[in-house]
Scaffold this motif. Sequence first.
Motif, short mmCIF file in Angstrom:
data_model
loop_
_atom_site.label_atom_id
_atom_site.label_comp_id
_atom_site.label_asym_id
_atom_site.label_seq_id
_atom_site.Cartn_x
_atom_site.Cartn_y
_atom_site.Cartn_z
N SER A 134 0.82 -1.22 0.00
CA SER A 134 0.00 0.00 0.00
C SER A 134 0.84 1.26 0.00
O SER A 134 0.37 2.34 -0.38
CB SER A 134 -0.93 0.00 1.22
OG SER A 134 -0.17 -0.05 2.41
N LYS A 135 2.13 1.13 0.42
CA LYS A 135 3.00 2.31 0.48
C LYS A 135 4.16 2.23 -0.50
O LYS A 135 5.14 2.96 -0.36
CB LYS A 135 3.52 2.48 1.90
CG LYS A 135 2.43 2.78 2.92
CD LYS A 135 3.01 3.00 4.30
CE LYS A 135 1.91 3.31 5.30
NZ LYS A 135 2.43 3.52 6.67
N GLY A 136 4.06 1.33 -1.47
CA GLY A 136 5.11 1.25 -2.47
C GLY A 136 5.68 -0.15 -2.61
O GLY A 136 5.13 -1.13 -2.08
N PRO A 137 6.80 -0.29 -3.33
CA PRO A 137 7.40 -1.60 -3.57
C PRO A 137 7.93 -2.24 -2.29
O PRO A 137 8.46 -1.56 -1.41
CB PRO A 137 8.53 -1.31 -4.55
CG PRO A 137 8.84 0.14 -4.38
CD PRO A 137 7.56 0.80 -3.97
N VAL A 138 7.77 -3.55 -2.20
CA VAL A 138 8.25 -4.32 -1.05
C VAL A 138 8.88 -5.62 -1.53
O VAL A 138 8.71 -6.02 -2.69
CB VAL A 138 7.11 -4.65 -0.06
CG1 VAL A 138 6.54 -3.38 0.54
CG2 VAL A 138 6.02 -5.47 -0.75
N LYS A 139 9.60 -6.25 -0.64
CA LYS A 139 10.15 -7.59 -0.88
C LYS A 139 9.39 -8.57 0.00
O LYS A 139 9.15 -8.31 1.18
CB LYS A 139 11.63 -7.64 -0.52
CG LYS A 139 12.53 -6.87 -1.44
CD LYS A 139 12.88 -7.65 -2.67
CE LYS A 139 13.97 -6.92 -3.48
NZ LYS A 139 14.23 -7.61 -4.76
N MET A 140 9.03 -9.70 -0.58
CA MET A 140 8.41 -10.78 0.18
C MET A 140 9.37 -11.95 0.22
O MET A 140 9.80 -12.44 -0.82
CB MET A 140 7.08 -11.20 -0.46
CG MET A 140 6.02 -10.13 -0.45
SD MET A 140 4.48 -10.67 -1.26
CE MET A 140 4.00 -12.00 -0.15
N ILE A 141 9.71 -12.37 1.42
CA ILE A 141 10.62 -13.50 1.61
C ILE A 141 9.83 -14.65 2.22
O ILE A 141 9.21 -14.50 3.28
CB ILE A 141 11.80 -13.12 2.54
CG1 ILE A 141 12.53 -11.90 2.01
CG2 ILE A 141 12.76 -14.29 2.70
CD1 ILE A 141 13.57 -11.33 2.96
N PHE A 142 9.85 -15.79 1.57
CA PHE A 142 9.17 -16.98 2.06
C PHE A 142 10.24 -17.99 2.49
O PHE A 142 11.21 -18.22 1.78
CB PHE A 142 8.31 -17.62 0.96
CG PHE A 142 7.17 -16.76 0.51
CD1 PHE A 142 5.91 -16.90 1.08
CD2 PHE A 142 7.35 -15.81 -0.48
CE1 PHE A 142 4.86 -16.11 0.67
CE2 PHE A 142 6.30 -15.02 -0.90
CZ PHE A 142 5.05 -15.17 -0.32
N SER A 143 10.03 -18.58 3.65
CA SER A 143 10.94 -19.62 4.12
C SER A 143 10.14 -20.67 4.88
O SER A 143 9.39 -20.35 5.79
CB SER A 143 12.02 -19.02 5.03
OG SER A 143 12.94 -20.02 5.43
N ILE A 144 10.28 -21.92 4.46
CA ILE A 144 9.62 -23.03 5.16
C ILE A 144 10.65 -23.65 6.09
O ILE A 144 11.70 -24.12 5.65
CB ILE A 144 9.08 -24.07 4.17
CG1 ILE A 144 8.00 -23.43 3.29
CG2 ILE A 144 8.51 -25.28 4.91
CD1 ILE A 144 7.46 -24.33 2.21
N VAL A 145 10.34 -23.63 7.38
CA VAL A 145 11.31 -24.09 8.39
C VAL A 145 10.64 -25.07 9.34
O VAL A 145 9.41 -25.12 9.46
CB VAL A 145 11.88 -22.90 9.20
CG1 VAL A 145 12.61 -21.93 8.29
CG2 VAL A 145 10.78 -22.17 9.94
N LYS A 146 11.46 -25.85 9.99
CA LYS A 146 10.96 -26.73 11.05
C LYS A 146 10.54 -25.87 12.23
O LYS A 146 11.13 -24.83 12.50
CB LYS A 146 12.04 -27.73 11.46
CG LYS A 146 12.39 -28.68 10.33
CD LYS A 146 13.59 -29.51 10.66
CE LYS A 146 13.95 -30.38 9.45
NZ LYS A 146 15.20 -31.11 9.66
#
Length: 197
Positions: A134-146
Amino acid sequence: MMLLQLQPGFDWYSWVFLPMIIVCSRICDVSFGTLRHVFVARGIRKLAPIVGFFEVLIWIIVVKQVMSGANNWVCYFAWAAGYASGSYIGLGIEERLAIGLQVVRIITNQDCTELMDALKQADHGITVVDAHGSKGPVKMIFSIVKRKHVTDVELLIMKYNPTAFYSVEDIKDTSHGVFANRKRKVNYTRLLFPVRK
């Protein structure tokens, strides 16, 4: 209680020992039941039947037998107290076991290069997506962890991107992925507080 002790012919079994047996048996029975429900929800098919076996075994051998002689309000109170305690203890046991996988979603509008490097160094697989918030470009980081490593990932987020938004959710299964090695002990203290040369 003192009045009951002074009464001649006080029924210790019905008023003291039976309620204690009911509380203990219900704690065990409901704890196993809570664990079984959690395992089923997480898709852990191997443990759920084993836990269910002991849950029903306790019910048939202990609970059903002692409840046939429960005929006073103390026993009814013990039944409810054991059920409530069993639910609480079962969830506590499951939390300590930390079985299963969770996905950590991190959304940040700041530079996250150091965070990504720290996650990779700790052997956590990551997927990075460019997105628009909503406030501009962002980075999305996905991590599947135990589950047992989620706290470590949260510490890294607080160290390198403390203002980042992140969420943690349960997942049932994965087909492929990069996970922190069980045998290798990662020194998170050094990751959080690196030695400067």
